[in-house]
Design a protein around this motif. Structure first.
Motif, PDB file in Angstrom:
ATOM      1  N   ARG A 295      10.679 -11.594   0.839  1.00 38.35           N
ATOM      2  CA  ARG A 295      10.310 -10.186   0.953  1.00 38.35           C
ATOM      3  C   ARG A 295       8.911 -10.077   1.548  1.00 38.35           C
ATOM      4  N   VAL A 296       8.655  -8.951   2.245  1.00 37.17           N
ATOM      5  CA  VAL A 296       7.348  -8.736   2.868  1.00 37.17           C
ATOM      6  C   VAL A 296       7.029  -7.248   2.886  1.00 37.17           C
ATOM      7  N   ALA A 297       5.757  -6.912   2.708  1.00 34.06           N
ATOM      8  CA  ALA A 297       5.306  -5.528   2.817  1.00 34.06           C
ATOM      9  C   ALA A 297       4.930  -5.242   4.271  1.00 34.06           C
ATOM     10  N   VAL A 298       5.377  -4.089   4.780  1.00 32.55           N
ATOM     11  CA  VAL A 298       5.141  -3.712   6.172  1.00 32.55           C
ATOM     12  C   VAL A 298       4.779  -2.229   6.226  1.00 32.55           C
ATOM     13  N   ALA A 299       3.822  -1.888   7.083  1.00 32.74           N
ATOM     14  CA  ALA A 299       3.502  -0.477   7.289  1.00 32.74           C
ATOM     15  C   ALA A 299       4.746   0.272   7.754  1.00 32.74           C
ATOM     16  N   ALA A 300       4.993   1.423   7.169  1.00 28.09           N
ATOM     17  CA  ALA A 300       6.175   2.204   7.538  1.00 28.09           C
ATOM     18  C   ALA A 300       6.203   2.507   9.034  1.00 28.09           C
TER      19      ALA A 300
ATOM     20  N   VAL B 134      10.455  -9.569  11.647  1.00 31.54           N
ATOM     21  CA  VAL B 134      11.471  -9.659  10.592  1.00 31.54           C
ATOM     22  C   VAL B 134      12.509  -8.555  10.748  1.00 31.54           C
ATOM     23  N   ALA B 135      13.670  -8.807  10.175  1.00 33.93           N
ATOM     24  CA  ALA B 135      14.705  -7.778  10.048  1.00 33.93           C
ATOM     25  C   ALA B 135      15.361  -7.960   8.690  1.00 33.93           C
ATOM     26  N   GLY B 136      15.742  -6.851   8.070  1.00 32.23           N
ATOM     27  CA  GLY B 136      16.352  -6.920   6.741  1.00 32.23           C
ATOM     28  C   GLY B 136      16.612  -5.538   6.198  1.00 32.23           C
ATOM     29  N   ARG B 137      16.432  -5.387   4.895  1.00 32.55           N
ATOM     30  CA  ARG B 137      16.744  -4.125   4.237  1.00 32.55           C
ATOM     31  C   ARG B 137      15.564  -3.678   3.370  1.00 32.55           C
ATOM     32  N   VAL B 138      15.275  -2.383   3.398  1.00 28.83           N
ATOM     33  CA  VAL B 138      14.184  -1.841   2.587  1.00 28.83           C
ATOM     34  C   VAL B 138      14.609  -1.842   1.115  1.00 28.83           C
ATOM     35  N   VAL B 139      13.837  -2.524   0.281  1.00 27.34           N
ATOM     36  CA  VAL B 139      14.128  -2.549  -1.155  1.00 27.34           C
ATOM     37  C   VAL B 139      13.127  -1.714  -1.941  1.00 27.34           C
ATOM     38  N   ARG B 140      12.096  -1.243  -1.241  1.00 25.18           N
ATOM     39  CA  ARG B 140      11.123  -0.351  -1.883  1.00 25.18           C
ATOM     40  C   ARG B 140      10.534   0.545  -0.797  1.00 25.18           C
ATOM     41  N   ALA B 141      10.788   1.844  -0.916  1.00 21.24           N
ATOM     42  CA  ALA B 141      10.296   2.787   0.079  1.00 21.24           C
ATOM     43  C   ALA B 141       8.791   3.002  -0.096  1.00 21.24           C
ATOM     44  N   ALA B 142       8.148   3.541   0.938  1.00 18.91           N
ATOM     45  CA  ALA B 142       6.714   3.802   0.883  1.00 18.91           C
ATOM     46  C   ALA B 142       6.419   4.896  -0.136  1.00 18.91           C
ATOM     47  N   ALA B 143       5.380   4.685  -0.926  1.00 17.93           N
ATOM     48  CA  ALA B 143       5.030   5.629  -1.982  1.00 17.93           C
ATOM     49  C   ALA B 143       4.613   6.982  -1.432  1.00 17.93           C
ATOM     50  N   ASP B 144       4.090   7.015  -0.208  1.00 19.37           N
ATOM     51  CA  ASP B 144       3.650   8.296   0.358  1.00 19.37           C
ATOM     52  C   ASP B 144       4.776   9.071   1.041  1.00 19.37           C
ATOM     53  N   GLY B 145       6.001   8.526   0.968  1.00 19.87           N
ATOM     54  CA  GLY B 145       7.159   9.222   1.524  1.00 19.87           C
ATOM     55  C   GLY B 145       7.399   8.997   2.998  1.00 19.87           C
ATOM     56  N   SER B 146       6.550   8.203   3.648  1.00 18.26           N
ATOM     57  CA  SER B 146       6.731   7.944   5.080  1.00 18.26           C
ATOM     58  C   SER B 146       7.724   6.813   5.291  1.00 18.26           C
ATOM     59  N   GLY B 147       8.301   6.780   6.488  1.00 20.22           N
ATOM     60  CA  GLY B 147       9.142   5.649   6.858  1.00 20.22           C
ATOM     61  C   GLY B 147      10.550   5.699   6.300  1.00 20.22           C
ATOM     62  N   PRO B 148      11.286   4.601   6.480  1.00 23.90           N
ATOM     63  CA  PRO B 148      12.698   4.557   6.099  1.00 23.90           C
ATOM     64  C   PRO B 148      12.904   4.565   4.589  1.00 23.90           C
ATOM     65  N   ALA B 149      14.061   5.069   4.189  1.00 28.30           N
ATOM     66  CA  ALA B 149      14.405   5.158   2.765  1.00 28.30           C
ATOM     67  C   ALA B 149      14.856   3.814   2.224  1.00 28.30           C
TER      68      ALA B 149
ATOM     69  N   GLN C  16       0.845  -1.178   0.000  1.00 32.67           N
ATOM     70  CA  GLN C  16       0.000   0.000   0.000  1.00 32.67           C
ATOM     71  C   GLN C  16       0.890   1.240   0.000  1.00 32.67           C
ATOM     72  N   ALA C  17       0.286   2.402  -0.162  1.00 36.19           N
ATOM     73  CA  ALA C  17       1.071   3.637  -0.267  1.00 36.19           C
ATOM     74  C   ALA C  17       1.907   3.909   0.972  1.00 36.19           C
ATOM     75  N   ASP C  18       1.433   3.449   2.136  1.00 37.01           N
ATOM     76  CA  ASP C  18       2.150   3.719   3.383  1.00 37.01           C
ATOM     77  C   ASP C  18       2.984   2.526   3.840  1.00 37.01           C
ATOM     78  N   GLU C  19       3.274   1.598   2.934  1.00 41.18           N
ATOM     79  CA  GLU C  19       4.054   0.409   3.270  1.00 41.18           C
ATOM     80  C   GLU C  19       5.391   0.388   2.542  1.00 41.18           C
ATOM     81  N   VAL C  20       6.387  -0.178   3.206  1.00 34.46           N
ATOM     82  CA  VAL C  20       7.681  -0.441   2.584  1.00 34.46           C
ATOM     83  C   VAL C  20       7.778  -1.931   2.280  1.00 34.46           C
ATOM     84  N   VAL C  21       8.657  -2.294   1.369  1.00 34.54           N
ATOM     85  CA  VAL C  21       8.945  -3.699   1.120  1.00 34.54           C
ATOM     86  C   VAL C  21      10.319  -4.002   1.698  1.00 34.54           C
ATOM     87  N   VAL C  22      10.364  -5.014   2.563  1.00 36.62           N
ATOM     88  CA  VAL C  22      11.608  -5.391   3.237  1.00 36.62           C
ATOM     89  C   VAL C  22      12.107  -6.720   2.678  1.00 36.62           C
ATOM     90  N   GLU C  23      13.362  -6.741   2.292  1.00 37.46           N
ATOM     91  CA  GLU C  23      14.018  -8.005   1.943  1.00 37.46           C
ATOM     92  C   GLU C  23      14.483  -8.639   3.254  1.00 37.46           C
TER      93      GLU C  23
END
Length: 313
Positions: A91-96, A59-74, A25-32
């Motif tokens: 990979r998993v989508a998580v709310a920022a 989970v712990a990992g690295r953000v491979v896709r930042a949230a589309a709304d600009g929130s959360g980690p880069a 979703q727009a407020d979610e990041v994708v974490v590897e």
């Protein structure tokens, strides 16, 4: 991508499968995902999984896709995260708002055991209202939540008595600051202002006489998988004594004034500064997930279980 899915079988409760990539979703990041924790509660859900459900809340990992709304980690940030499900995957989508950035000093495997158990411990202590000088009893203390509660409470000047199945399982709790470690509620030396109860069945009613009048019993789990029965006379310490007033509360870790990300940032800081020491009782590769789940269900693991997916952990 690869993910672990429920099989519905007791002998091997998960197996690898190819699943679609997450669609955030727009407020979610994708974490590897580099590492994830296996919680005992999740293993019970595996016994009768809902259609389409996949496990994985820590989970712990690295953000491979930042949230589309600009929130959360880069993109590129190392993070620990608390998704509602589906984290046992590449990979998993998580709310920022459910993520926290990791410093280089905290590795992914250590961070992965923080979300569910750590957030539970922080919120449980906050709900208890326990303060320096108070005496608190915690049952089922040798799991992940019990270790965090013990160390955090002891650091705050709270006198913790921990109940564990064996002396060996209590050794680490004593090292983390437990004032007393016992193998049954009957051995605990009350009275206590607060009881944190996670076993259920016969244990919960057995703790009532150990409370001070006006004390609080907070029920945050039922590891026995057996219901508890309360008797009217449990509220009398002895037949010839007056009844005493206590409060019995249910605890829901999902309810809190702060976001999961804010709680995680606090926990990460405590780990990074050496004030919190996650207890990892079993660490392995995710190809051994079925065996790790069996060990956790058999209660042969002290503390947390963490599995890694690659070199990033």
């Amino acid at each position: 991508m690869r993910a672990l899915e429920p099989t519905g079988l007791d002998e091997a409760m998960v197996a690898f499968a190819e699943v679609p990539e997450p669609e955030p979703q727009a407020d979610e990041v994708v974490v590897e995902v580099d590492a994830f924790s296996v919680n005992r509660g999740e293993t019970f859900l595996l016994a009768g999984p809902r259609p389409g459900w996949r496990p994985g809340k820590d989970v712990a990992g690295r953000v491979v896709r930042a949230a589309a709304d600009g929130s959360g980690p880069a993109e590129g940030s190392r993070v620990v995260a608390h998704p509602p499900a589906a984290g046992w995957a590449e990979r998993v989508a998580v709310a920022a708002r459910s993520t926290a950035v990791l410093p280089e000093s905290v590795d992914a495997a250590t961070a992965a055991v923080l979300p569910l158990a750590g957030i539970t411990a922080v919120r449980l202590l906050r709900q208890s209202g326990a303060a320096a000088g108070d005496r608190v009893l915690i049952t089922g203390a040798s799991g992940g939540v019990g270790h965090y509660v013990t160390e955090l409470a002891a650091a705050a000047g709270i006198e913790i008595t921990a109940v564990t199945a064996t002396p060996e399982r209590g050794e680490r709790l004593a090292a983390l600051g437990a004032a007393q470690v016992v193998q049954s509620v009957a051995e605990a030396k009350g009275p206590f202002r607060v009881v944190l109860e996670s076993v259920g069945h016969e244990v919960l009613p057995a703790t009532l006489p150990l409370l001070t009048s006006g004390g609080r019993l907070i029920w945050f789990g039922q590891a026995s998988r057996q219901p508890s029965a309360l008797n009217f006379f449990h509220f009398f310490r002895k037949p010839d004594q007056d009844p005493f007033a206590v409060t019995l509360e249910h605890f829901d870790y999902t309810r809190g004034e702060r976001s999961y990300g804010e709680e995680l940032a606090e926990l990460v800081d405590l780990v990074a500064t050496g004030r919190l020491h996650p207890e990892i009782g079993l660490r392995g590769d995710w190809t051994g997930a079925a065996e790790a789940i069996a060990a956790l269900r058999a209660r042969t693991v002290r503390g947390n279980v963490v599995l890694t997916t690659g070199e990033g952990a």
